[in-house]
Structures are given as structure tokens and as C-alpha cells.
Design an enzyme around this catalytic site. Structure first.
Site, short mmCIF file in Angstrom:
data_model
loop_
_atom_site.label_atom_id
_atom_site.label_comp_id
_atom_site.label_asym_id
_atom_site.label_seq_id
_atom_site.Cartn_x
_atom_site.Cartn_y
_atom_site.Cartn_z
N LYS A 42 0.81 -1.18 0.00
CA LYS A 42 0.00 0.00 0.00
C LYS A 42 0.86 1.25 0.00
CE LYS A 42 -3.32 -1.37 3.46
NZ LYS A 42 -4.07 -1.05 4.63
N GLY A 43 2.03 1.13 0.58
CA GLY A 43 2.85 2.31 0.81
C GLY A 43 3.18 3.13 -0.41
N GLU A 98 8.60 1.63 -6.03
CA GLU A 98 8.60 1.22 -4.63
C GLU A 98 8.73 2.45 -3.75
OE1 GLU A 98 7.67 -0.76 -2.30
OE2 GLU A 98 8.93 -2.49 -2.69
N ASP A 99 8.07 2.43 -2.60
CA ASP A 99 8.16 3.57 -1.70
C ASP A 99 9.49 3.61 -0.97
OD1 ASP A 99 7.47 1.30 -0.23
OD2 ASP A 99 6.00 2.31 1.03
N ASP A 102 14.18 -1.18 2.29
CA ASP A 102 14.68 -1.27 3.65
C ASP A 102 15.56 -2.52 3.73
OD1 ASP A 102 14.43 -0.14 6.39
OD2 ASP A 102 13.44 -2.03 6.83
N LYS A 130 17.19 2.84 2.08
CA LYS A 130 17.79 2.81 3.42
C LYS A 130 18.80 1.66 3.46
CE LYS A 130 14.85 3.28 6.90
NZ LYS A 130 13.97 2.96 8.07
N PHE A 151 13.23 5.51 11.55
CA PHE A 151 11.89 5.09 11.16
C PHE A 151 11.13 6.29 10.62
CE2 PHE A 151 7.52 3.71 11.45
CZ PHE A 151 7.62 2.44 10.91
N VAL A 152 10.79 6.24 9.33
CA VAL A 152 10.17 7.37 8.65
C VAL A 152 8.74 7.07 8.24
CG1 VAL A 152 12.34 8.37 7.83
CG2 VAL A 152 11.16 6.67 6.42
N ASP A 158 4.00 4.39 6.52
CA ASP A 158 3.13 4.39 7.69
C ASP A 158 3.76 3.76 8.92
OD1 ASP A 158 1.47 1.39 8.14
OD2 ASP A 158 2.93 1.63 6.54
N ARG A 164 0.35 8.02 6.60
CA ARG A 164 0.56 7.92 5.15
C ARG A 164 0.25 9.24 4.44
NH1 ARG A 164 1.20 2.51 3.62
NH2 ARG A 164 0.18 0.98 4.96
#
Length: 179
Positions: A42-43, A98-99, A102, A130, A151-152, A158, A164
Site C-alpha cells: 500500500k505504501g 517502490e516507496d 529497507d 535505506k 523510522f520514517v 506508515d 501515510r
């Protein structure tokens, strides 16, 4: 929501400027190739919407849902396919949007899944990278911003499905998720 943000890491203006730059790069590379822009839900929703509008060429879009997060801040390590693509990707030029990259686990799973569909080409465009958290070797072809190990949230990212809708990338206060 703003009281939960320690600081703004990337402003709304910086995000839009970089998205326009990446859009020009993608448009130049894929002009006349009828690419498919594939978003990982969803991100990615906010970045996806901004990104596809920044690439003014003939193209199609599709979405899939893959997850490795539960209700926390750490990847579970288990990848779950929640929704697969609906377009036939064989012989197509595919760009995964992609958002954030990680650990890289979700993206690696997604790339391997799409490769099985025999696209003509496959590239990755991410809003955030990241690298300090990477546990598998995978890199994006287009990176909006490389960020530190914090953590962003915001612009689609989210914590427990909140934040979001923030128009910037902000660092979430640890006391919010350490409760």
C-alpha cells in the site's frame, strides 16, 4: 499527527522536485517502449500517483500487494503475496515503483516474481533507499533519496497504517512506536 514527528527529513518541495527529475529520466529511457509501471501496495500509492504523472509517455499501470510487515517497525522476514499483477508482462518493459527499500526482502521477492513473467526488461525506481538495513543484495536503478537508519513516515509510508497522508517524509518519534 505533527506532535508525533521528531523532524522533517525530506520536505514536500524536495520530494516533488526529485520526482520530476526521475520522471524526466524515465520518460527519456522509455519513450516509445510502452512500459508498465508496477506499484507495490500500500505504501507506494502516493509516490506511485506522483511518479506516473511525472512520466508523460504512453504507458500502462498495474499494482500488486506484497508484505513483510505486521503491525510494527521491523520486517517479519516472511513475504506474503496479497494481490498479484493483472496485466500480461511477458515481453514488456516493466518498472517497479517502490516507496522504500529497507531490508530488501520484499523487493527481492517482487523482482524474482516478476522475472518469472519474462518481461523484456525490469528496473526498479524507489522513492527512498535505506541501505543500512539491507539484509539481501538488491539495488534500485533510480533512487529518489538515500536516507539514514531512522523510522520514517509520510508520503505513503506508515506506522500501523497511520501517517501515510503526510506530504513530507518525517522521522517518527521513538516513543510513538516503543509504547
Amino acid at each position: 499527527m505533527m506532535k508525533d514527528i521528531a523532524r522533517v527529513l525530506i520536505s514536500e518541495e524536495e520530494l516533488h522536485r526529485r520526482i520530476r527529475e526521475m520522471g524526466r529520466e524515465l520518460a527519456a529511457e522509455y519513450e516509445g517502449k510502452d512500459p508498465v509501471f508496477l506499484g507495490v501496495l500500500k505504501g507506494v500509492v502516493v509516490f506511485f500517483s506522483d511518479m506516473i504523472r511525472a512520466v508523460p509517455i504512453k504507458s500502462q499501470i498495474d499494482l500488486l500487494a506484497v508484505s513483510s510487515y505486521g503491525a510494527g517497525t521491523e520486517s517479519s522476514g516472511t513475504i506474503v503475496m496479497k494481490k498479484d499483477v493483472s496485466l500480461n508482462l511477458e515481453g514488456r518493459h516493466v518498472v517497479i515503483l517502490e516507496d522504500i527499500i529497507d531490508t530488501g526482502l520484499t523487493l527481492k521477492f517482487t523482482v524474482e516474481h516478476i522475472r518469472k513473467m519474462n518481461p523484456a526488461s525490469l528496473k526498479v525506481c524507489t522513492m527512498l533507499d535505506k541501505p543500512a538495513r539491507r539484509v539481501v543484495e538488491i539495488e534500485a536503478d533510480y533512487v529518489g533519496f538515500t536516507i539514514p537508519n531512522e523510522f520514517v513516515v509520510g508520503c505513503g509510508l506508515d506506522y500501523n497504517d497511520y501517517y501515510r497522508n503526510l506530504p513530507f517524509i518525517g522521522v517518527l518519534r521513538p516513543e510513538v512506536y516503543e509504547k
